[in-house]
Structure formats: structure tokens, C-alpha cells
Scaffold this motif. Sequence first.
Motif, PDB file in Angstrom:
ATOM      1  N   SER A  31      -9.211  31.643 -24.411  1.00  0.00           N
ATOM      2  CA  SER A  31      -9.704  30.734 -23.375  1.00  0.00           C
ATOM      3  C   SER A  31      -9.026  31.068 -22.047  1.00  0.00           C
ATOM      4  O   SER A  31      -7.896  31.564 -22.020  1.00  0.00           O
ATOM      5  CB  SER A  31      -9.429  29.280 -23.756  1.00  0.00           C
ATOM      6  N   ILE A  32      -9.717  30.820 -20.951  1.00  0.00           N
ATOM      7  CA  ILE A  32      -9.196  31.129 -19.618  1.00  0.00           C
ATOM      8  C   ILE A  32      -8.978  29.831 -18.846  1.00  0.00           C
ATOM      9  O   ILE A  32      -9.890  29.038 -18.674  1.00  0.00           O
ATOM     10  CB  ILE A  32     -10.159  32.051 -18.848  1.00  0.00           C
ATOM     11  N   ASP A  33      -7.748  29.637 -18.401  1.00  0.00           N
ATOM     12  CA  ASP A  33      -7.373  28.434 -17.666  1.00  0.00           C
ATOM     13  C   ASP A  33      -6.870  28.853 -16.288  1.00  0.00           C
ATOM     14  O   ASP A  33      -5.960  29.681 -16.174  1.00  0.00           O
ATOM     15  CB  ASP A  33      -6.280  27.681 -18.425  1.00  0.00           C
ATOM     16  N   LEU A  34      -7.449  28.295 -15.223  1.00  0.00           N
ATOM     17  CA  LEU A  34      -7.110  28.701 -13.854  1.00  0.00           C
ATOM     18  C   LEU A  34      -6.034  27.826 -13.203  1.00  0.00           C
ATOM     19  O   LEU A  34      -5.816  27.925 -12.002  1.00  0.00           O
ATOM     20  CB  LEU A  34      -8.373  28.678 -12.982  1.00  0.00           C
ATOM     21  N   VAL A  35      -5.362  26.989 -13.994  1.00  0.00           N
ATOM     22  CA  VAL A  35      -4.377  26.061 -13.411  1.00  0.00           C
ATOM     23  C   VAL A  35      -3.184  26.792 -12.795  1.00  0.00           C
ATOM     24  O   VAL A  35      -2.496  26.228 -11.949  1.00  0.00           O
ATOM     25  CB  VAL A  35      -3.875  25.048 -14.464  1.00  0.00           C
ATOM     26  N   HIS A  36      -2.930  28.028 -13.230  1.00  0.00           N
ATOM     27  CA  HIS A  36      -1.799  28.784 -12.690  1.00  0.00           C
ATOM     28  C   HIS A  36      -2.221  29.769 -11.606  1.00  0.00           C
ATOM     29  O   HIS A  36      -1.418  30.623 -11.207  1.00  0.00           O
ATOM     30  CB  HIS A  36      -1.086  29.535 -13.819  1.00  0.00           C
ATOM     31  N   LEU A  37      -3.430  29.651 -11.119  1.00  0.00           N
ATOM     32  CA  LEU A  37      -3.906  30.541 -10.061  1.00  0.00           C
ATOM     33  C   LEU A  37      -3.101  30.309  -8.792  1.00  0.00           C
ATOM     34  O   LEU A  37      -3.082  29.207  -8.253  1.00  0.00           O
ATOM     35  CB  LEU A  37      -5.395  30.284  -9.794  1.00  0.00           C
ATOM     36  N   ARG A  38      -2.437  31.354  -8.310  1.00  0.00           N
ATOM     37  CA  ARG A  38      -1.550  31.212  -7.152  1.00  0.00           C
ATOM     38  C   ARG A  38      -2.077  31.898  -5.904  1.00  0.00           C
ATOM     39  O   ARG A  38      -1.626  31.612  -4.793  1.00  0.00           O
ATOM     40  CB  ARG A  38      -0.167  31.807  -7.473  1.00  0.00           C
ATOM     41  N   LEU A  39      -2.993  32.867  -6.086  1.00  0.00           N
ATOM     42  CA  LEU A  39      -3.423  33.675  -4.947  1.00  0.00           C
ATOM     43  C   LEU A  39      -4.909  33.986  -5.041  1.00  0.00           C
ATOM     44  O   LEU A  39      -5.399  34.452  -6.078  1.00  0.00           O
ATOM     45  CB  LEU A  39      -2.614  34.970  -4.910  1.00  0.00           C
ATOM     46  N   LEU A  40      -5.631  33.706  -3.949  1.00  0.00           N
ATOM     47  CA  LEU A  40      -7.061  33.978  -3.851  1.00  0.00           C
ATOM     48  C   LEU A  40      -7.256  35.103  -2.845  1.00  0.00           C
ATOM     49  O   LEU A  40      -6.996  34.932  -1.652  1.00  0.00           O
ATOM     50  CB  LEU A  40      -7.793  32.710  -3.397  1.00  0.00           C
ATOM     51  N   LEU A  41      -7.696  36.272  -3.319  1.00  0.00           N
ATOM     52  CA  LEU A  41      -7.889  37.441  -2.467  1.00  0.00           C
ATOM     53  C   LEU A  41      -9.378  37.648  -2.203  1.00  0.00           C
ATOM     54  O   LEU A  41     -10.174  37.722  -3.141  1.00  0.00           O
ATOM     55  CB  LEU A  41      -7.304  38.689  -3.131  1.00  0.00           C
ATOM     56  N   ILE A  42      -9.743  37.757  -0.928  1.00  0.00           N
ATOM     57  CA  ILE A  42     -11.150  37.844  -0.524  1.00  0.00           C
ATOM     58  C   ILE A  42     -11.411  39.183   0.149  1.00  0.00           C
ATOM     59  O   ILE A  42     -10.676  39.586   1.059  1.00  0.00           O
ATOM     60  CB  ILE A  42     -11.493  36.692   0.451  1.00  0.00           C
ATOM     61  N   ASP A  43     -12.437  39.861  -0.293  1.00  0.00           N
ATOM     62  CA  ASP A  43     -12.808  41.132   0.323  1.00  0.00           C
ATOM     63  C   ASP A  43     -13.221  40.916   1.783  1.00  0.00           C
ATOM     64  O   ASP A  43     -13.840  39.902   2.127  1.00  0.00           O
ATOM     65  CB  ASP A  43     -13.958  41.761  -0.464  1.00  0.00           C
ATOM     66  N   LYS A  44     -12.886  41.874   2.648  1.00  0.00           N
ATOM     67  CA  LYS A  44     -13.166  41.763   4.080  1.00  0.00           C
ATOM     68  C   LYS A  44     -14.651  41.559   4.357  1.00  0.00           C
ATOM     69  O   LYS A  44     -15.024  40.807   5.275  1.00  0.00           O
ATOM     70  CB  LYS A  44     -12.656  43.018   4.792  1.00  0.00           C
ATOM     71  N   GLN A  45     -15.513  42.195   3.580  1.00  0.00           N
ATOM     72  CA  GLN A  45     -16.953  42.052   3.788  1.00  0.00           C
ATOM     73  C   GLN A  45     -17.405  40.614   3.523  1.00  0.00           C
ATOM     74  O   GLN A  45     -18.214  40.056   4.269  1.00  0.00           O
ATOM     75  CB  GLN A  45     -17.721  43.009   2.866  1.00  0.00           C
ATOM     76  N   ILE A  46     -16.855  39.995   2.476  1.00  0.00           N
ATOM     77  CA  ILE A  46     -17.161  38.587   2.191  1.00  0.00           C
ATOM     78  C   ILE A  46     -16.663  37.708   3.333  1.00  0.00           C
ATOM     79  O   ILE A  46     -17.353  36.786   3.790  1.00  0.00           O
ATOM     80  CB  ILE A  46     -16.503  38.149   0.865  1.00  0.00           C
ATOM     81  N   ALA A  47     -15.440  37.994   3.831  1.00  0.00           N
ATOM     82  CA  ALA A  47     -14.856  37.201   4.914  1.00  0.00           C
ATOM     83  C   ALA A  47     -15.679  37.293   6.186  1.00  0.00           C
ATOM     84  O   ALA A  47     -15.787  36.327   6.944  1.00  0.00           O
ATOM     85  CB  ALA A  47     -13.426  37.656   5.177  1.00  0.00           C
ATOM     86  N   SER A  48     -16.267  38.458   6.450  1.00  0.00           N
ATOM     87  CA  SER A  48     -17.090  38.638   7.650  1.00  0.00           C
ATOM     88  C   SER A  48     -18.405  37.883   7.558  1.00  0.00           C
ATOM     89  O   SER A  48     -18.979  37.494   8.573  1.00  0.00           O
ATOM     90  CB  SER A  48     -17.362  40.132   7.883  1.00  0.00           C
ATOM     91  N   GLU A  49     -18.889  37.671   6.331  1.00  0.00           N
ATOM     92  CA  GLU A  49     -20.153  36.961   6.138  1.00  0.00           C
ATOM     93  C   GLU A  49     -19.965  35.452   6.038  1.00  0.00           C
ATOM     94  O   GLU A  49     -20.898  34.688   6.308  1.00  0.00           O
ATOM     95  CB  GLU A  49     -20.845  37.484   4.874  1.00  0.00           C
ATOM     96  N   GLY A  50     -18.764  35.006   5.630  1.00  0.00           N
ATOM     97  CA  GLY A  50     -18.497  33.573   5.535  1.00  0.00           C
ATOM     98  C   GLY A  50     -17.873  33.207   4.200  1.00  0.00           C
ATOM     99  O   GLY A  50     -18.314  33.678   3.149  1.00  0.00           O
ATOM    100  N   ILE A  51     -16.824  32.362   4.243  1.00  0.00           N
ATOM    101  CA  ILE A  51     -16.094  31.999   3.024  1.00  0.00           C
ATOM    102  C   ILE A  51     -16.175  30.502   2.707  1.00  0.00           C
ATOM    103  O   ILE A  51     -15.449  30.018   1.848  1.00  0.00           O
ATOM    104  CB  ILE A  51     -14.613  32.416   3.131  1.00  0.00           C
ATOM    105  N   GLU A  52     -17.056  29.771   3.401  1.00  0.00           N
ATOM    106  CA  GLU A  52     -17.130  28.328   3.180  1.00  0.00           C
ATOM    107  C   GLU A  52     -17.457  27.999   1.722  1.00  0.00           C
ATOM    108  O   GLU A  52     -16.830  27.118   1.121  1.00  0.00           O
ATOM    109  CB  GLU A  52     -18.176  27.689   4.098  1.00  0.00           C
ATOM    110  N   ASN A  53     -18.422  28.709   1.136  1.00  0.00           N
ATOM    111  CA  ASN A  53     -18.809  28.458  -0.245  1.00  0.00           C
ATOM    112  C   ASN A  53     -17.635  28.685  -1.197  1.00  0.00           C
ATOM    113  O   ASN A  53     -17.415  27.902  -2.133  1.00  0.00           O
ATOM    114  CB  ASN A  53     -19.980  29.375  -0.634  1.00  0.00           C
TER     115      ASN A  53
END
Length: 367
Positions: A84-106
Motif C-alpha cells: 500500500s502507498i501512503d503519502l503522509v510522509h511526503l516532504r517535497l513536491l518537485l514540478i517540471d519547469k514545463q508544468i510550472a510555465s503552464e500553471g500549477i493551480e490544479n
Amino acid sequence: MISKLLKTLLVTALMCMLLAGCWDTKDINKQYLPVVMGVGKGESEKYRIVLQIPDAAGKTQILDKEASSISKAIDLIRTDSEKSIDLVHLRLLLIDKQIASEGIENLINFSVRANDISIKGLVAIIDGNFEKTMYHQISATPEVSSYDYFSQDAGWTPNQSIVRIWEAYQSLHSYTEDMALPMLKNGERTLFSFIGTAIMQEDRMVGTLDQEETLLFNLFKGRYTGGTIEVAQNTSVLIDNAKIKHHVNWREQGPLLQTEIKLNVLITESPEGKSTSIIEKELREQLSKQFNDTAKKIRSFESDVLGIGMLFRPRLSEEQLKEWKSKWFLKLEQEIDVKVNVLNEIYFKENATDQQEQGRMLKKEAK
């Protein structure tokens, strides 16, 4: 007899109620606990989600799926995973530059709404090869984690910006402030190599600051601990303390902000014979120019990452508040003046006096 039987049943029922709270516990050995999630562009789908899962030996397991939505990609990873996968220990969210240029609101809205993702997690942008950065690993070092590069108790320095998920969400829904996200790529001998800072307008990346400009940005925001500034002619100083005072004024042509920054610094490196007064003068002139140039550069992106709108907020009507980013910030005039005070001049004098005294004592002992 009946009374004794009732007492026994009552005690049994109470014990069952106490035990009921543990029915849904999960064996940690049957769980994957990702600490980093990467969000990039998929080859055939809109999103590519990469999860990094460390183990006790210092190695990292990578799970990777593409889908038309973030939640669907995570579900596909869960489907193919033997644990099973649990995201409670997720510490860092890395976003590709192309996604950031298009928008990260979602993406930010998803992270806040997900019940198992902590809003204290950090956000950064990958400027470079997304896959290479997400799959990059260094030699097994269990005591080092990706989070340490952003921790003020570990590897973080003022040359890196730092933003948490809840801060990104707040900026997305703020009339008076935008966000600045750290930019990184895979390192050669380290996990990451920091490039600078991404300037965001609303939810889209519109420009960048280099490391020196990021230091000034953090200093303006009050994050300067450990900051080192290099002055002309092989001189470096360490920022010991900073006091920032803002004077706001609203004129007919628009807002005016005058900022006074007082820095207490320690000389860490300087050519022999260079006086304190010269160092103070050089540093004052250099920083005043750099601060004003950086502020002008930020305004050219029409992004209020410095949070200047927050300073004017008490003076703004509701209508002016809504128009701050689109109208009034563009008319802003900003002046920054830096004053510098070197602290360790006395230390050098005392150190010299101590050395002279020690020399006298050694001569007496020799006689």
C-alpha cells in the motif's frame, strides 16, 4: 447469579470497545512511504507522476506512472504496487519547469485537498531533465534526505528560496502577493544543484532570479541566516543581523515604497590593510544598487513576490485590493537604501592586544 453474569458481560463489552480502536492498523512493512513526488509532462498523457521511496539501507525505489490526472496516476501506481502507498510522509513536491510555465493551480489545489498529503511539504521546480533529476541517486547515505537541502537546520542557505504547500496555496488566492519557488536540477556529487528562483505570476512561471538575487530576495523577506556577501577586491562578509524598515506613501500617481535596510556584518575575508570604513562604503554602494536592480527586475515580470501589496493592504479599499496586481503594482515606485555596520573591528583590535600581551608574557618567562 444473574447479577454476576451481567457484570461479566458488561466488563467484556467494555474491553471489546477498547480493542475496537486498533482494527484498521497497518503493518509498516506492508507500506511504501514516499518522501518525494515529481510531477512532469507525460509522453502520452497530461501528467507523469514519479514517487521516490527511501529504505533503511539508503537506497531509493522509484515508482512511475502517466495519466490524464494526478490522482489517477497515483491510483495506477497503487494498483501495480505490491504494498500500500501512503503519502503522509511526503516532504517535497518537485514540478517540471514545463508544468510550472503552464500553471500549477490544479496541482497545488490537489495537494491541499488530499487527506494524506501534509501541507507542510515543500515545493520546488526542476529546471533541466525531469527524468534524470527524479531518477538521480548518490551513494547510499541513510542520514541524508532530499528534505535536508531545504531544512534551515541542515543544508539550506539564503541563496535558496523556500516555499511550503500551504504558502503556495495562500499565494494563489492572495490579491497582494505572488510566490517565488526554488529551482534545481540533479547534482553531480550531490543529490541536487540549486540554480536560483522561479518568479511566479498567479500560478505561472514568468521569470527567474539567480542565486545572488535570491539572497537579496530572502534578505528583503527576513531570511538571511548564514548569508555571505562577496564585495569587490576579495572581500567577503557574513550577515549577522538585518533590520528592515518600510515607509509607504500613496500619491496621486500611485504607491511609493521607501525601504531602509540596516545590516550588521562580520568580515570573513579581506585583503590586509583594507579599512573598515572602505568595506562599509563599498558594501553600501554595491548592495543599494543590487537591491534596486533586483526589485526593478521583479517588477518587470509584473509579479509581487516581495509581498509589497501586504504593506499597502491597510491603505487599500476593497476595489483597490482586487486591482493591486493588475493595476497599482505596475505603478509602484520603489527606493531601497542600505546601511552597513561592521561588527568585528573591535574583535580584531582586541585580538591584536591579546597577542601583544601573550608576547610580553612569553618574553618574561624566557628571562
